[in-house]
Scaffold this motif. Structure first.
Motif, PDB file in Angstrom:
ATOM      1  N   SER A   9       0.860  -1.182   0.000  1.00 40.30           N
ATOM      2  CA  SER A   9       0.000   0.000   0.000  1.00 40.30           C
ATOM      3  C   SER A   9       0.900   1.237   0.000  1.00 40.30           C
ATOM      4  N   ASP A  10       0.303   2.404  -0.208  1.00 38.54           N
ATOM      5  CA  ASP A  10       1.079   3.645  -0.159  1.00 38.54           C
ATOM      6  C   ASP A  10       1.755   3.807   1.201  1.00 38.54           C
ATOM      7  N   GLU A  11       1.007   3.507   2.270  1.00 40.45           N
ATOM      8  CA  GLU A  11       1.569   3.643   3.615  1.00 40.45           C
ATOM      9  C   GLU A  11       2.742   2.685   3.834  1.00 40.45           C
ATOM     10  N   GLU A  12       2.624   1.466   3.325  1.00 40.59           N
ATOM     11  CA  GLU A  12       3.712   0.498   3.482  1.00 40.59           C
ATOM     12  C   GLU A  12       4.951   0.926   2.709  1.00 40.59           C
ATOM     13  N   ARG A  13       4.771   1.523   1.533  1.00 42.91           N
ATOM     14  CA  ARG A  13       5.927   2.028   0.775  1.00 42.91           C
ATOM     15  C   ARG A  13       6.612   3.154   1.552  1.00 42.91           C
ATOM     16  N   GLU A  14       5.810   4.055   2.120  1.00 41.93           N
ATOM     17  CA  GLU A  14       6.389   5.115   2.937  1.00 41.93           C
ATOM     18  C   GLU A  14       7.091   4.534   4.159  1.00 41.93           C
ATOM     19  N   PHE A  15       6.499   3.496   4.751  1.00 43.01           N
ATOM     20  CA  PHE A  15       7.101   2.836   5.906  1.00 43.01           C
ATOM     21  C   PHE A  15       8.492   2.321   5.555  1.00 43.01           C
ATOM     22  N   CYS A  16       8.643   1.698   4.391  1.00 42.46           N
ATOM     23  CA  CYS A  16       9.953   1.168   3.986  1.00 42.46           C
ATOM     24  C   CYS A  16      11.006   2.266   3.972  1.00 42.46           C
ATOM     25  N   GLY A  17      10.725   3.370   3.320  1.00 41.30           N
ATOM     26  CA  GLY A  17      11.699   4.457   3.249  1.00 41.30           C
ATOM     27  C   GLY A  17      12.006   5.034   4.618  1.00 41.30           C
ATOM     28  N   TRP A  18      10.970   5.213   5.425  1.00 45.45           N
ATOM     29  CA  TRP A  18      11.154   5.739   6.784  1.00 45.45           C
ATOM     30  C   TRP A  18      11.990   4.769   7.614  1.00 45.45           C
ATOM     31  N   PHE A  19      11.696   3.477   7.495  1.00 39.04           N
ATOM     32  CA  PHE A  19      12.431   2.486   8.281  1.00 39.04           C
ATOM     33  C   PHE A  19      13.903   2.450   7.894  1.00 39.04           C
ATOM     34  N   TRP A  20      14.221   2.542   6.605  1.00 39.73           N
ATOM     35  CA  TRP A  20      15.630   2.502   6.191  1.00 39.73           C
ATOM     36  C   TRP A  20      16.418   3.597   6.890  1.00 39.73           C
ATOM     37  N   GLY A  21      15.771   4.743   7.156  1.00 35.43           N
ATOM     38  CA  GLY A  21      16.468   5.838   7.826  1.00 35.43           C
ATOM     39  C   GLY A  21      16.443   5.755   9.340  1.00 35.43           C
ATOM     40  N   GLU A  22      15.394   5.198   9.912  1.00 35.09           N
ATOM     41  CA  GLU A  22      15.191   5.280  11.354  1.00 35.09           C
ATOM     42  C   GLU A  22      15.188   3.939  12.092  1.00 35.09           C
ATOM     43  N   GLY A  23      14.949   2.839  11.421  1.00 37.88           N
ATOM     44  CA  GLY A  23      14.716   1.564  12.097  1.00 37.88           C
ATOM     45  C   GLY A  23      15.965   0.742  12.352  1.00 37.88           C
ATOM     46  N   SER A  24      15.773  -0.288  13.194  1.00 38.64           N
ATOM     47  CA  SER A  24      16.876  -1.209  13.533  1.00 38.64           C
ATOM     48  C   SER A  24      16.352  -2.622  13.712  1.00 38.64           C
ATOM     49  N   TYR A  25      17.191  -3.579  13.375  1.00 39.47           N
ATOM     50  CA  TYR A  25      16.937  -4.998  13.636  1.00 39.47           C
ATOM     51  C   TYR A  25      17.828  -5.414  14.798  1.00 39.47           C
ATOM     52  N   HIS A  26      17.328  -6.324  15.618  1.00 36.66           N
ATOM     53  CA  HIS A  26      18.112  -6.794  16.757  1.00 36.66           C
ATOM     54  C   HIS A  26      17.941  -8.307  16.910  1.00 36.66           C
ATOM     55  N   ILE A  27      18.992  -8.952  17.344  1.00 33.40           N
ATOM     56  CA  ILE A  27      18.948 -10.363  17.732  1.00 33.40           C
ATOM     57  C   ILE A  27      19.558 -10.431  19.114  1.00 33.40           C
ATOM     58  N   LYS A  28      18.764 -10.850  20.071  1.00 30.81           N
ATOM     59  CA  LYS A  28      19.191 -10.860  21.464  1.00 30.81           C
ATOM     60  C   LYS A  28      19.301 -12.290  21.975  1.00 30.81           C
ATOM     61  N   LYS A  29      20.413 -12.572  22.637  1.00 36.42           N
ATOM     62  CA  LYS A  29      20.592 -13.868  23.288  1.00 36.42           C
ATOM     63  C   LYS A  29      19.897 -13.814  24.642  1.00 36.42           C
ATOM     64  N   VAL A  30      19.049 -14.802  24.913  1.00 36.47           N
ATOM     65  CA  VAL A  30      18.263 -14.830  26.145  1.00 36.47           C
ATOM     66  C   VAL A  30      18.481 -16.169  26.839  1.00 36.47           C
ATOM     67  N   VAL A  31      18.662 -16.115  28.149  1.00 32.74           N
ATOM     68  CA  VAL A  31      18.688 -17.329  28.967  1.00 32.74           C
ATOM     69  C   VAL A  31      17.547 -17.197  29.965  1.00 32.74           C
ATOM     70  N   SER A  32      16.573 -18.064  29.857  1.00 32.18           N
ATOM     71  CA  SER A  32      15.412 -17.990  30.734  1.00 32.18           C
ATOM     72  C   SER A  32      15.821 -18.313  32.166  1.00 32.18           C
ATOM     73  N   PRO A  33      15.482 -17.433  33.116  1.00 27.96           N
ATOM     74  CA  PRO A  33      15.841 -17.705  34.509  1.00 27.96           C
ATOM     75  C   PRO A  33      15.053 -18.873  35.097  1.00 27.96           C
ATOM     76  N   ASN A  34      13.940 -19.228  34.464  1.00 26.99           N
ATOM     77  CA  ASN A  34      13.105 -20.321  34.966  1.00 26.99           C
ATOM     78  C   ASN A  34      13.472 -21.674  34.360  1.00 26.99           C
ATOM     79  N   SER A  35      14.337 -21.670  33.369  1.00 21.12           N
ATOM     80  CA  SER A  35      14.709 -22.903  32.686  1.00 21.12           C
ATOM     81  C   SER A  35      15.701 -23.704  33.523  1.00 21.12           C
ATOM     82  N   LYS A  36      15.441 -24.994  33.651  1.00 19.94           N
ATOM     83  CA  LYS A  36      16.365 -25.858  34.395  1.00 19.94           C
ATOM     84  C   LYS A  36      17.678 -26.042  33.652  1.00 19.94           C
ATOM     85  N   SER A  37      17.596 -26.107  32.337  1.00 25.00           N
ATOM     86  CA  SER A  37      18.807 -26.356  31.553  1.00 25.00           C
ATOM     87  C   SER A  37      19.652 -25.103  31.355  1.00 25.00           C
ATOM     88  N   LYS A  38      19.062 -23.939  31.540  1.00 26.33           N
ATOM     89  CA  LYS A  38      19.752 -22.658  31.306  1.00 26.33           C
ATOM     90  C   LYS A  38      20.254 -22.546  29.866  1.00 26.33           C
TER      91      LYS A  38
END
Length: 161
Positions: A9-38
Motif C-alpha cells: 500500500s502507499d503507507e507500506e511504501r512510505e514505511f519502507c523508506g522511513w524504516f531505512w532511515g530510522e529503524g533497527s533490527y536486533h537479535i538478542k541472546k536470552v537465557v530464561s531464569p526459569n529454565s532448568k537447563s539454562k
C-alpha cells in the motif's frame, strides 16, 4: 522459506523508506531464569525510536504490525548537550519471529538502496531458522543463530567510505 509476494500500500511504501532511515533490527541472546537447563535462545526484534511529540507513525506501526510503544526518558546530560535525545522519546518495538516476519515481508519489497537492505538479508536468514513455537532448538540451530547474531552486529558497525 518465507514467501514475500504481496503488493504494498502507499503507507507500506512510505514505511519502507522511513524504516531505512530510522529503524533497527536486533537479535538478542536470552537465557530464561526459569529454565532448568539454562539453555539460551535467540529473540528477534525490530525497533524505531523518535521524539515523543510525534507519535503518529509509531502508532501506525502498532496498528499494522503489533508490538508496543515504550516511553524513553532523556539521555545523559553530555549527549543532551549535543542535541541527541534531549527530549523524551517513544520506541516502537515488535519482538518474536511471527511479528518480525510480518515487518520483514513489507521491507523485503522496498526498492531504495540502503545498508539496512543488506542487514535485512541477514535478519531474514535468522528468521528462517525458527523451528516453531514450543520446539527446542538444536545445538546446530543455536550455533547458526549465534553466528547470524554476530554477523548482523559486525555488519551494523560504521565503516568509513
Amino acid at each position: 522459506m518465507i514467501a514475500y509476494t504481496s503488493m504494498l500500500s502507499d503507507e507500506e511504501r512510505e514505511f519502507c523508506g522511513w524504516f531505512w532511515g530510522e529503524g533497527s533490527y536486533h537479535i538478542k541472546k536470552v537465557v530464561s531464569p526459569n529454565s532448568k537447563s539454562k539453555k539460551p535462545y535467540y529473540q528477534p526484534s525490530i525497533t524505531v525510536t523518535q521524539r515523543e511529540d510525534d507519535p503518529g507513525t509509531l502508532r501506525w506501526c502498532v496498528n499494522r504490525f503489533g508490538g508496543l510503544l515504550v516511553r524513553r526518558s532523556t539521555v545523559s546530560p553530555s549527549m543532551a548537550r549535543n542535541g541527541y535525545g534531549a527530549n523524551p522519546r517513544l520506541t516502537w518495538q515488535v519482538a518474536g519471529f511471527k511479528r518480525c516476519k510480518m515487518v520483514v515481508e513489507v521491507l523485503s519489497q522496498g526498492k531504495l538502496p540502503s545498508k539496512k537492505r543488506a542487514e535485512l538479508q541477514i535478519f531474514k536468514e535468522f528468521l528462517s531458522t525458527y523451528m516453531g513455537s514450543g520446539k527446542v532448538s538444536t545445538e546446530q540451530s543455536l550455533s547458526l543463530q549465534a553466528g547470524l547474531k554476530q554477523k548482523l552486529s559486525e555488519f551494523k558497525k560504521y565503516k568509513p567510505l
